[in-house]
Design an enzyme around this catalytic site. Structure first.
Site, PDB file in Angstrom:
ATOM      1  N   LYS A   1       6.706   6.965  -6.692  1.00  0.00           N
ATOM      2  CA  LYS A   1       6.034   8.258  -6.539  1.00  0.00           C
ATOM      3  C   LYS A   1       6.874   9.211  -5.699  1.00  0.00           C
ATOM      4  O   LYS A   1       6.996  10.395  -6.011  1.00  0.00           O
ATOM      5  CB  LYS A   1       4.649   8.092  -5.907  1.00  0.00           C
ATOM      6  CG  LYS A   1       3.873   9.420  -5.828  1.00  0.00           C
ATOM      7  CD  LYS A   1       2.529   9.241  -5.178  1.00  0.00           C
ATOM      8  CE  LYS A   1       2.664   9.100  -3.683  1.00  0.00           C
ATOM      9  NZ  LYS A   1       3.102  10.391  -3.046  1.00  0.00           N
TER      10      LYS A   1
ATOM     11  N   GLN B   1      12.960  10.414  -2.503  1.00  0.00           N
ATOM     12  CA  GLN B   1      13.155   9.480  -1.399  1.00  0.00           C
ATOM     13  C   GLN B   1      13.758   8.173  -1.886  1.00  0.00           C
ATOM     14  O   GLN B   1      14.678   7.624  -1.260  1.00  0.00           O
ATOM     15  CB  GLN B   1      11.828   9.205  -0.703  1.00  0.00           C
ATOM     16  CG  GLN B   1      11.887   8.093   0.339  1.00  0.00           C
ATOM     17  CD  GLN B   1      10.550   7.840   0.969  1.00  0.00           C
ATOM     18  OE1 GLN B   1      10.100   8.611   1.814  1.00  0.00           O
ATOM     19  NE2 GLN B   1       9.884   6.757   0.566  1.00  0.00           N
TER      20      GLN B   1
ATOM     21  N   HIS C   1       0.120   0.804  -2.287  1.00  0.00           N
ATOM     22  CA  HIS C   1       0.870   0.042  -1.293  1.00  0.00           C
ATOM     23  C   HIS C   1       0.684  -1.461  -1.503  1.00  0.00           C
ATOM     24  O   HIS C   1       1.621  -2.247  -1.386  1.00  0.00           O
ATOM     25  CB  HIS C   1       0.403   0.407   0.120  1.00  0.00           C
ATOM     26  CG  HIS C   1       0.731   1.800   0.539  1.00  0.00           C
ATOM     27  ND1 HIS C   1      -0.227   2.761   0.743  1.00  0.00           N
ATOM     28  CD2 HIS C   1       1.924   2.401   0.805  1.00  0.00           C
ATOM     29  CE1 HIS C   1       0.347   3.893   1.123  1.00  0.00           C
ATOM     30  NE2 HIS C   1       1.644   3.707   1.153  1.00  0.00           N
TER      31      HIS C   1
ATOM     32  N   MET D   1      -1.776   7.750  -6.696  1.00  0.00           N
ATOM     33  CA  MET D   1      -2.348   7.319  -5.425  1.00  0.00           C
ATOM     34  C   MET D   1      -1.454   7.754  -4.284  1.00  0.00           C
ATOM     35  O   MET D   1      -0.237   7.625  -4.339  1.00  0.00           O
ATOM     36  CB  MET D   1      -2.514   5.797  -5.418  1.00  0.00           C
ATOM     37  CG  MET D   1      -3.572   5.298  -6.361  1.00  0.00           C
ATOM     38  SD  MET D   1      -3.819   3.510  -6.225  1.00  0.00           S
ATOM     39  CE  MET D   1      -5.117   3.289  -7.456  1.00  0.00           C
TER      40      MET D   1
ATOM     41  N   ASN E   1      -2.248   3.848   6.488  1.00  0.00           N
ATOM     42  CA  ASN E   1      -3.349   4.397   5.688  1.00  0.00           C
ATOM     43  C   ASN E   1      -3.188   3.941   4.248  1.00  0.00           C
ATOM     44  O   ASN E   1      -3.089   4.736   3.317  1.00  0.00           O
ATOM     45  CB  ASN E   1      -3.388   5.914   5.784  1.00  0.00           C
ATOM     46  CG  ASN E   1      -4.674   6.485   5.199  1.00  0.00           C
ATOM     47  OD1 ASN E   1      -5.722   5.861   5.291  1.00  0.00           O
ATOM     48  ND2 ASN E   1      -4.591   7.650   4.595  1.00  0.00           N
ATOM     49  N   LEU E   2      -3.175   2.620   4.065  1.00  0.00           N
ATOM     50  CA  LEU E   2      -2.773   2.027   2.796  1.00  0.00           C
ATOM     51  C   LEU E   2      -3.819   2.216   1.708  1.00  0.00           C
ATOM     52  O   LEU E   2      -5.012   2.333   1.970  1.00  0.00           O
ATOM     53  CB  LEU E   2      -2.505   0.539   2.992  1.00  0.00           C
ATOM     54  CG  LEU E   2      -1.473   0.159   4.055  1.00  0.00           C
ATOM     55  CD1 LEU E   2      -1.196  -1.337   4.009  1.00  0.00           C
ATOM     56  CD2 LEU E   2      -0.186   0.941   3.873  1.00  0.00           C
TER      57      LEU E   2
ATOM     58  N   MET F   1       3.915   4.056   5.931  1.00  0.00           N
ATOM     59  CA  MET F   1       3.431   4.856   7.056  1.00  0.00           C
ATOM     60  C   MET F   1       1.961   4.559   7.337  1.00  0.00           C
ATOM     61  O   MET F   1       1.313   5.266   8.109  1.00  0.00           O
ATOM     62  CB  MET F   1       3.622   6.348   6.793  1.00  0.00           C
ATOM     63  CG  MET F   1       5.067   6.785   6.809  1.00  0.00           C
ATOM     64  SD  MET F   1       5.283   8.515   7.276  1.00  0.00           S
ATOM     65  CE  MET F   1       4.295   9.344   6.024  1.00  0.00           C
TER      66      MET F   1
END
Length: 282
Positions: free
Chosen positions: A146, A150, A33, A181, A28-29, A26
């Site tokens: 994390k 999901q 990521h 994170m 805003n790494l 999504m």
């Protein structure tokens, strides 16, 4: 590295590719990521990352409008990590018509934990992921642990729809003080950021107690939740589950996971710790 914004551009860029590795995000790494991109590079080529803030997975009053959108900075990080292609569509590109057809995940996986507090969230996640899978047609897709619930929803989506995609799970990256994170860590104020690692510490205490022989799992989780509440958190849940089913552990559970979600001020944080169950831990 190519940055594409339309479905037509994506299809042209991936025409004839059969070994694609895919990392949905999504935006805003952060370093977590980036680690998923590095993991993807070991499993396929080209490496494609998507950046899309999906309105379908945000409920009323959640942070869709204020979710950080940092495309230029994200692309710099992805290029440095060796990503080959970024797909960054706007909402109209991915949802050109109202999304009346959606994927409804199994209630066994989604009726509690985050599913109990974010109704419709996992349907939104499963729907957008299936759309992205259809567009990218990867051989491998990489997701972080994390967001453990999901991850299990995506794994089951692939299994039940017989998708020819291998799901690779990347370990949670943590700050030096143990905080997982997350893009939402940017919402934390200075004092909240100092306090935030408590969530991981409480989960670790549950794991330590189970490994030491404690078997009242509900009491252990209740204690962890009470410690958080006493420190000013608003707790959604702390729960210990079978890592494969997300149900209560059974005698034959091979792996366990303790999961927690709690609010620190206006920021909702989630975390989990997964481990292999010993014969005395089930």
């Amino acid at each position: 590295m190519q940055v594409l914004h339309t479905v037509a551009e994506l299809r042209t860029a991936l025409a004839g590719q059969t070994g694609t590795a895919f990392v949905p995000t999504m935006g805003n790494l952060h370093a977590g990521h980036v680690s998923l991109v590095e993991l993807a590079k070991r499993h396929g080529h080209p490496v494609v990352a998507s950046i899309f803030v999906n309105p379908l997975q945000f409920g009323a009053g959640e942070d869709f409008e204020r979710y950080p959108r940092t495309l230029a900075a994200d692309c710099e990080q992805l290029a440095a990590a060796g990503c080959d292609l970024v797909f960054a569509p706007d909402v109209d590109a991915l949802y050109p018509v109202p999304q009346d057809f959606t994927v409804q995940p199994s209630e066994a996986l989604t009726r509690d934990l985050c599913g109990a507090f974010r109704p419709g969230h996992f349907a939104g996640v499963a729907t957008v992921v299936l759309k992205l899978f259809n567009l990218v047609q990867p051989r491998v897709a990489v997701f972080g642990k994390k967001d453990f619930q999901q991850l299990r929803v995506i794994q089951e989506l692939v299994r039940q729809f017989n998708l020819p995609i291998d799901i690779v799970a990347g370990d949670t990256l943590r700050e030096s003080d143990g905080l997982a994170m997350s893009s939402r860590n940017a919402y934390l104020g200075t004092a909240e950021r100092i306090q935030a690692p408590q969530l991981q510490r409480e989960l670790a205490a549950v794991v330590a107690a189970v490994r030491a022989g404690e078997r009242d799992f509900e009491a252990l989780c209740a204690t962890a939740g009470r410690h958080l509440k006493m420190a000013g958190w608003r707790v959604d849940y702390v729960a210990l589950r079978d890592a494969a089913t997300l149900q209560s552990p059974m005698p034959d559970s091979a792996r366990l996971v303790v999961l927690g979600a709690a609010w620190l001020g206006s920021t909702r944080l989630i975390d989990n710790i997964e481990w292999e169950a010993g014969s005395g831990e089930r």
